[in-house]
Write a protein that holds these residues in place. Structure first.
Motif, PDB file in Angstrom:
ATOM      1  N   LEU A  51      -1.306   1.474 -20.958  1.00 47.68           N
ATOM      2  CA  LEU A  51      -1.095   3.019 -20.362  1.00 47.68           C
ATOM      3  C   LEU A  51      -0.844   2.873 -18.780  1.00 47.68           C
ATOM      4  O   LEU A  51      -0.036   3.615 -18.185  1.00 47.68           O
ATOM      5  CB  LEU A  51      -2.086   3.993 -20.691  1.00 47.68           C
ATOM      6  N   LEU A  52      -1.844   2.129 -18.079  1.00 47.06           N
ATOM      7  CA  LEU A  52      -1.671   1.987 -16.699  1.00 47.06           C
ATOM      8  C   LEU A  52      -0.246   1.415 -16.098  1.00 47.06           C
ATOM      9  O   LEU A  52       0.116   1.835 -15.119  1.00 47.06           O
ATOM     10  CB  LEU A  52      -2.886   1.181 -16.258  1.00 47.06           C
ATOM     11  N   LYS A  53       0.041   0.139 -17.025  1.00 48.12           N
ATOM     12  CA  LYS A  53       1.359  -0.339 -16.540  1.00 48.12           C
ATOM     13  C   LYS A  53       2.672   0.452 -16.808  1.00 48.12           C
ATOM     14  O   LYS A  53       3.447   0.810 -15.717  1.00 48.12           O
ATOM     15  CB  LYS A  53       1.482  -1.723 -17.328  1.00 48.12           C
ATOM     16  N   ARG A  54       2.522   1.647 -17.572  1.00 54.36           N
ATOM     17  CA  ARG A  54       3.475   2.538 -18.091  1.00 54.36           C
ATOM     18  C   ARG A  54       3.450   3.414 -16.767  1.00 54.36           C
ATOM     19  O   ARG A  54       4.426   4.007 -16.306  1.00 54.36           O
ATOM     20  CB  ARG A  54       3.549   3.053 -19.407  1.00 54.36           C
ATOM     21  N   LEU A  55       2.303   3.827 -16.461  1.00 51.04           N
ATOM     22  CA  LEU A  55       2.071   4.856 -15.293  1.00 51.04           C
ATOM     23  C   LEU A  55       2.841   4.260 -14.132  1.00 51.04           C
ATOM     24  O   LEU A  55       3.385   4.981 -13.426  1.00 51.04           O
ATOM     25  CB  LEU A  55       0.682   5.115 -15.092  1.00 51.04           C
ATOM     26  N   ALA A  56       2.307   3.018 -13.764  1.00 54.09           N
ATOM     27  CA  ALA A  56       3.009   2.358 -12.546  1.00 54.09           C
ATOM     28  C   ALA A  56       4.681   2.305 -12.699  1.00 54.09           C
ATOM     29  O   ALA A  56       5.124   2.646 -11.781  1.00 54.09           O
ATOM     30  CB  ALA A  56       2.217   1.118 -12.188  1.00 54.09           C
ATOM     31  N   ALA A  57       5.041   1.689 -13.649  1.00 52.80           N
ATOM     32  CA  ALA A  57       6.417   1.627 -13.957  1.00 52.80           C
ATOM     33  C   ALA A  57       7.140   3.123 -13.903  1.00 52.80           C
ATOM     34  O   ALA A  57       8.294   3.128 -13.098  1.00 52.80           O
ATOM     35  CB  ALA A  57       6.781   1.171 -15.335  1.00 52.80           C
ATOM     36  N   ASP A  58       6.674   4.178 -14.336  1.00 55.28           N
ATOM     37  CA  ASP A  58       7.354   5.454 -14.307  1.00 55.28           C
ATOM     38  C   ASP A  58       7.130   6.081 -13.033  1.00 55.28           C
ATOM     39  O   ASP A  58       8.092   6.623 -12.580  1.00 55.28           O
ATOM     40  CB  ASP A  58       6.713   6.419 -15.333  1.00 55.28           C
ATOM     41  N   TYR A  59       6.006   5.717 -12.135  1.00 56.19           N
ATOM     42  CA  TYR A  59       5.863   5.979 -10.737  1.00 56.19           C
ATOM     43  C   TYR A  59       7.023   5.373  -9.989  1.00 56.19           C
ATOM     44  O   TYR A  59       7.776   6.004  -9.219  1.00 56.19           O
ATOM     45  CB  TYR A  59       4.495   6.018 -10.302  1.00 56.19           C
ATOM     46  N   ARG A  60       7.102   4.124 -10.008  1.00 58.24           N
ATOM     47  CA  ARG A  60       8.173   3.322  -9.552  1.00 58.24           C
ATOM     48  C   ARG A  60       9.589   3.951  -9.732  1.00 58.24           C
ATOM     49  O   ARG A  60      10.296   4.132  -8.851  1.00 58.24           O
ATOM     50  CB  ARG A  60       7.994   1.985  -9.738  1.00 58.24           C
ATOM     51  N   ASP A  61       9.813   4.286 -11.181  1.00 60.43           N
ATOM     52  CA  ASP A  61      11.200   4.560 -11.480  1.00 60.43           C
ATOM     53  C   ASP A  61      11.347   5.992 -10.793  1.00 60.43           C
ATOM     54  O   ASP A  61      12.560   6.275 -10.532  1.00 60.43           O
ATOM     55  CB  ASP A  61      11.398   4.615 -12.796  1.00 60.43           C
ATOM     56  N   ALA A  62      10.334   6.933 -10.717  1.00 57.83           N
ATOM     57  CA  ALA A  62      10.689   8.283 -10.179  1.00 57.83           C
ATOM     58  C   ALA A  62      10.792   8.225  -8.582  1.00 57.83           C
ATOM     59  O   ALA A  62      11.440   8.845  -7.947  1.00 57.83           O
ATOM     60  CB  ALA A  62       9.374   9.067 -10.536  1.00 57.83           C
ATOM     61  N   MET A  63      10.019   7.214  -7.966  1.00 53.41           N
ATOM     62  CA  MET A  63       9.733   7.192  -6.548  1.00 53.41           C
ATOM     63  C   MET A  63      10.916   6.450  -5.569  1.00 53.41           C
ATOM     64  O   MET A  63      11.434   6.721  -4.843  1.00 53.41           O
ATOM     65  CB  MET A  63       8.559   6.767  -6.075  1.00 53.41           C
ATOM     66  N   LEU A  64      11.766   5.404  -6.279  1.00 59.51           N
ATOM     67  CA  LEU A  64      12.431   4.640  -5.724  1.00 59.51           C
ATOM     68  C   LEU A  64      13.793   5.325  -5.056  1.00 59.51           C
ATOM     69  O   LEU A  64      14.202   5.058  -4.244  1.00 59.51           O
ATOM     70  CB  LEU A  64      13.083   3.148  -6.625  1.00 59.51           C
ATOM     71  N   PRO A  65      14.271   6.352  -5.905  1.00 68.99           N
ATOM     72  CA  PRO A  65      15.515   6.999  -5.495  1.00 68.99           C
ATOM     73  C   PRO A  65      14.922   8.053  -4.524  1.00 68.99           C
ATOM     74  O   PRO A  65      15.976   8.007  -3.334  1.00 68.99           O
ATOM     75  CB  PRO A  65      16.013   7.949  -6.557  1.00 68.99           C
ATOM     76  N   VAL A  66      13.829   8.680  -4.426  1.00 70.80           N
ATOM     77  CA  VAL A  66      13.411   9.482  -3.093  1.00 70.80           C
ATOM     78  C   VAL A  66      13.039   8.579  -2.043  1.00 70.80           C
ATOM     79  O   VAL A  66      13.146   8.721  -0.806  1.00 70.80           O
ATOM     80  CB  VAL A  66      12.420  10.437  -3.530  1.00 70.80           C
ATOM     81  N   LEU A  67      12.495   7.497  -2.438  1.00 70.04           N
ATOM     82  CA  LEU A  67      12.071   6.428  -0.974  1.00 70.04           C
ATOM     83  C   LEU A  67      13.112   5.871  -0.530  1.00 70.04           C
ATOM     84  O   LEU A  67      13.241   5.704   0.883  1.00 70.04           O
ATOM     85  CB  LEU A  67      11.293   5.174  -1.698  1.00 70.04           C
ATOM     86  N   THR A  68      14.338   5.863  -1.038  1.00 70.43           N
ATOM     87  CA  THR A  68      15.363   5.208  -0.484  1.00 70.43           C
ATOM     88  C   THR A  68      16.601   6.483   0.201  1.00 70.43           C
ATOM     89  O   THR A  68      17.518   6.258   0.649  1.00 70.43           O
ATOM     90  CB  THR A  68      16.413   4.446  -1.326  1.00 70.43           C
ATOM     91  N   ALA A  69      16.453   7.591  -0.213  1.00 70.53           N
ATOM     92  CA  ALA A  69      17.175   8.912  -0.047  1.00 70.53           C
ATOM     93  C   ALA A  69      17.144   9.004   1.652  1.00 70.53           C
ATOM     94  O   ALA A  69      16.116   8.784   2.120  1.00 70.53           O
ATOM     95  CB  ALA A  69      16.955   9.922  -0.858  1.00 70.53           C
ATOM     96  N   GLY A  70      18.202   9.611   1.961  1.00 70.75           N
ATOM     97  CA  GLY A  70      18.143  10.287   3.635  1.00 70.75           C
ATOM     98  C   GLY A  70      18.130  11.637   3.482  1.00 70.75           C
ATOM     99  O   GLY A  70      18.071  12.364   2.378  1.00 70.75           O
ATOM    100  N   GLY A  71      18.236  12.049   4.769  1.00 68.80           N
ATOM    101  CA  GLY A  71      18.393  13.551   4.746  1.00 68.80           C
ATOM    102  C   GLY A  71      17.186  14.432   5.393  1.00 68.80           C
ATOM    103  O   GLY A  71      16.458  13.735   6.125  1.00 68.80           O
ATOM    104  N   ASP A  72      17.044  15.538   5.155  1.00 69.54           N
ATOM    105  CA  ASP A  72      16.207  16.518   5.883  1.00 69.54           C
ATOM    106  C   ASP A  72      15.025  16.293   5.414  1.00 69.54           C
ATOM    107  O   ASP A  72      14.721  16.001   4.045  1.00 69.54           O
ATOM    108  CB  ASP A  72      16.684  18.058   5.382  1.00 69.54           C
ATOM    109  N   PRO A  73      13.933  15.916   6.270  1.00 70.37           N
ATOM    110  CA  PRO A  73      12.628  15.615   5.928  1.00 70.37           C
ATOM    111  C   PRO A  73      11.930  16.687   5.078  1.00 70.37           C
ATOM    112  O   PRO A  73      11.137  16.109   4.246  1.00 70.37           O
ATOM    113  CB  PRO A  73      11.682  15.396   7.381  1.00 70.37           C
ATOM    114  N   ALA A  74      12.121  17.887   5.067  1.00 67.85           N
ATOM    115  CA  ALA A  74      11.250  18.793   4.471  1.00 67.85           C
ATOM    116  C   ALA A  74      11.873  18.763   2.912  1.00 67.85           C
ATOM    117  O   ALA A  74      11.147  18.767   1.956  1.00 67.85           O
ATOM    118  CB  ALA A  74      11.638  20.120   4.748  1.00 67.85           C
ATOM    119  N   GLU A  75      13.157  18.391   2.594  1.00 69.91           N
ATOM    120  CA  GLU A  75      13.848  18.448   1.354  1.00 69.91           C
ATOM    121  C   GLU A  75      13.433  17.075   0.733  1.00 69.91           C
ATOM    122  O   GLU A  75      13.038  17.167  -0.513  1.00 69.91           O
ATOM    123  CB  GLU A  75      15.445  18.379   1.520  1.00 69.91           C
TER     124      GLU A  75
END
Length: 181
Positions: A51-75
């Motif tokens: 369960l913990l490995k799936r939690l971590a993998a889902d977090y990674r998959d959800a966050m990588l796009p926003v981690l690498t995104a540019g644009g307005d800081p508030a958005e």
């Protein structure tokens, strides 16, 4: 962890919590025998590890796009917070067991980033743009934001039965407006 065992473990946790999680209950939910699970090396701890490995993998998959995104800081901060809320919704049964689950997931999984990295990145960019409000290190502020979103959102969803839209509509703007201009 095989999908049927994952679903069975989550179902048992939802029914009886961590203290009631047994191999026998998971086997029953999965339509298997406890002995078969035991012979395959499945333990109560290996179920939690899965369960913990799936939690971590889902977090990674959800966050990588926003981690690498540019644009307005508030958005970007809004997108980061929404991605965290998505992960919380997907793993609420595990997260309600203990406020240590993200820490345990980080220790269990091999992630290309730390759990706070997406928040640190947004705060760093907001600081560089002169849009960051308040004081404190980016890491401390990221820690506060992560925890304020994850645990407040989970509480509103699980204990107050707020819908995702209501919880996000009331929680996220308050945190964003207090962080970036």
């Amino acid at each position: 962890m095989k999908e049927d065992l994952h679903e069975a473990t989550v179902a048992v946790l939802a029914d009886v919590g961590w203290d009631g999680l047994t191999l026998e209950r998971v086997a029953d939910k999965a339509g298997r025998s406890r002995v078969t699970l035991w012979r395959n090396g499945v333990t109560r701890e290996s179920l939690l590890d899965g369960l913990l490995k799936r939690l971590a993998a889902d977090y990674r998959d959800a966050m990588l796009p926003v981690l690498t995104a540019g644009g307005d800081p508030a958005e970007r901060l809004r997108k980061t917070m929404n991605a965290l809320c998505d992960v919380v919704d997907a793993h609420a049964d595990v997260l309600t067991l203990s406020d240590e689950m993200f820490h345990r997931a980080a220790a269990t999984a091999d992630l290309p980033m730390r759990f706070l990295d997406p928040f640190v990145a947004v705060l760093r960019d907001a600081r560089a743009a002169g849009r960051l409000l308040g004081k404190g290190t980016d890491l401390d502020r990221a820690d506060i934001l992560f925890n304020a979103v994850a645990w407040t959102y989970l509480h509103l969803r699980a204990r107050h039965a707020w819908t995702p839209a209501k919880a996000r509509t009331h929680l996220l703007p308050m945190l964003i407006e207090g962080t970036v201009r």
